[in-house]
Write an enzyme that holds these catalytic residues in place. Structure first.
Site, PDB file in Angstrom:
ATOM      1  CG  ASP A  46      -0.208   0.307   2.677  1.00  0.00           C
ATOM      2  OD1 ASP A  46       0.720   0.021   2.622  1.00  0.00           O
ATOM      3  OD2 ASP A  46      -1.124   0.612   3.631  1.00  0.00           O
TER       4      ASP A  46
ATOM      5  CE1 TYR B  45       9.241   1.068   4.833  1.00  0.00           C
ATOM      6  CE2 TYR B  45       7.446   1.510   3.260  1.00  0.00           C
ATOM      7  CZ  TYR B  45       7.882   1.343   5.062  1.00  0.00           C
ATOM      8  OH  TYR B  45       6.449   1.181   5.292  1.00  0.00           O
TER       9      TYR B  45
END
Ligand code: NAD
Ligand code: G6P
Ligand code: MN
Length: 440
Positions: free
Chosen positions: A170, A263
């Protein structure tokens, strides 16, 4: 319209109530006849399950509902397995974060040594779910979002190449929600995106307005180069995510022609991350004090009152992607979605047998990946190092190889040397007794 039967594996997850409410809100496109929860921790699941039973009775009395720890009862007669298990639960996540930090190395759920540690626990758990599904409902699909998705996806490619498993994350959706807000759009679905990378390790290369073809990248570059994605947190609304969304600016500095997955901060600025970490209070502690406390408190309150009429639970809007994926299969919608799939030439200058996150067209028979073409040297170099880490972890799990796991840790961008890798590894082995296969 056909009605479907779904089992949510990891029934005791903090995400179960919002996903259940979401499923109830989507009955026009994914009508249900049965919904089951499955978990291997009866006590944890009962807290969520008892509250969900009340919600179901009040909102959807015609949908059969149950929760169980018996695989046969859970996996018999289902069309979809929605999997969000956390093998080792928060107790082990906490150690995944704190052990590397002891050595000045990033401690994170899915990245670096913590992600590898979690991967070594998750592979067995997810493979077991696939076995249950194939034994009791051989025609079903598994929609897996259990982490660490990159390592789990590589394990399913190696060990279950013919299984009907789709791995999805997600994070790109969360970032696209933020992008839509930055652009003043009502929904991320007004954008058509091109993206490539590994899970939690990728870049957008193009974003156009679906209805007009207008290039939306210039405005996004302008914003991200100044603020990252900060100020538009989407569903990652808590404070801790603000740093991650802000750091996207610095990640963007390294390649101003693409837009990065948040990330990448852990890989490109590990010194910043370690400097902002507190070994005595890591992300797990925040999640326990935040999401877990709220969700479980609300479940208990529903059960005490015997009604969910004034419940604080909200429909997990962001989890709509899971229903989008299910309906892409049941109704052949042909929706374009980012999935974690075997590369097989989509990125022409990257390993054919790498699990990559790229746009796919999804229909009755699953995903059809779109062609990406050649990627630049910077991204290719980073991805080659990271895919080697992920493949070595899976090989270490399959072969029970200490050496391969040591190599994986050593190869990670976040680990400074083979000796630090070995110290972290030896601590992780000790902590993960009973969860990891025995390593020789
Ligand atoms: P949680 O600990 O609240 O819930 C996980 C549940 O899984 C627990 O109830 C646990 O008992 C159960 N479980 C553990 N091992 C199991 C097994 N072998 N069989 C059956 N059940 C098992 O965790 P959470 O924070 O709600 O997250 C759940 C999962 O979803 C995690 O893997 C998390 O990383 C993942 N997640 C993924 C995404 C994504 O983008 N892919 C987004 C959010 C969360
Ligand atoms: C994002 C990622 C997930 C990850 C989650 C962590 O949504 O895509 O893969 O599990 O963040 O959130 P948490 O609140 O548990 O730290
Ligand atoms: Mn994810």
């Amino acid at each position: 319209m056909k009605k479907y039967s779904i089992v949510i594996a990891g029934g005791g997850s903090t995400f179960t109530p919002e996903i259940l409410l979401l499923l109830l809100s989507q009955q026009d496109r994914l009508p249900l006849r049965e919904l089951k929860l499955y978990d291997n921790d009866a006590e944890r699941q009962a807290i969520v399950g008892d509250a969900c039973a009340i919600i179901m009775k009040e909102q959807a009395p015609n949908i059969k509902f149950s929760y169980t720890t018996d695989p046969k009862a859970a996996f018999t007669d289902v069309d979809f397995v929605m999997a969000h298990i956390r093998v080792g639960k928060y107790e082990m996540r906490s150690l995944d974060e704190k052990i590397p930090l002891k050595y000045g190395v990033v401690g994170q759920e899915t990245c670096g040594p913590g992600g590898m540690s979690y991967g070594m626990r998750s592979i067995g758990g997810v493979i077991e779910l696939i076995d249950f599904m194939e034994k009791y409902s051989p025609d079903a699909w598994m929609l897996n979002y259990s982490n660490p998705a990159a390592i789990v996806a590589e394990a399913t490619r190696r060990l279950k190449p013919n299984s009907k498993v789709l791995n999805i994350c997600d994070m790109p959706i969360g970032i696209e929600d933020s992008m839509a807000s930055i652009l003043g759009l009502k929904s991320r679905k007004e954008m058509q995106v091109s993206y490539y990378g590994l899970n939690h390790f990728g870049w957008w290369t193009s974003i156009i307005e679906k209805s007009t073809g207008k290039d939306l990248m210039p405005k996004l570059h302008e914003h991200v180069s100044k603020h990252g994605y900060a100020g538009y947190p989407g569903f990652h609304a808590d404070e801790d995510w603000t740093d991650t969304f802000t750091m996207a600016k610095k990640v963007h500095d390294l390649d101003p022609t693409t837009l990065p997955n948040t990330y990448l901060k852990y890989y490109l600025y590990p010194d910043h991350v370690v400097g902002h970490s507190d070994i005595n209070y890591t992300r797990t502690d925040m999640v326990k004090a935040g999401r877990e406390k709220e969700v479980f408190g609300e479940c208990r309150s529903i059960v005490e009152k015997g009604t969910a009429k004034d419940s604080k639970f909200e429909i997990g809007g962001h989890a709509t992607y899971i229903v989008d994926l299910a309906t892409a299969i049941t109704s052949n919608t042909g929706e374009r979605m980012l999935l974690i799939v075997p590369n097989e030439g989509a990125i022409s200058n990257f390993d054919a047998d790498a699990m990559v996150e790229i746009p796919c067209i999804v229909g009755y028979s699953g995903p059809q990946p779109l062609t990406v073409g050649e990627i630049p040297r910077f991204q290719k170099g980073l991805m080659e190092q990271q895919i080697a880490v992920e493949k070595l972890v899976v090989e270490a799990w399959i072969e029970g190889s200490y050496l391969k796991l040591w190599q994986a840790l050593t190869l990670s961008r976040m680990v400074p040397s083979a000796s630090v890798a070995k110290q972290i590894l030896d601590d992780l082995i000790e902590a993960n007794k009973g969860f990891w296969p025995k390593l020789k």
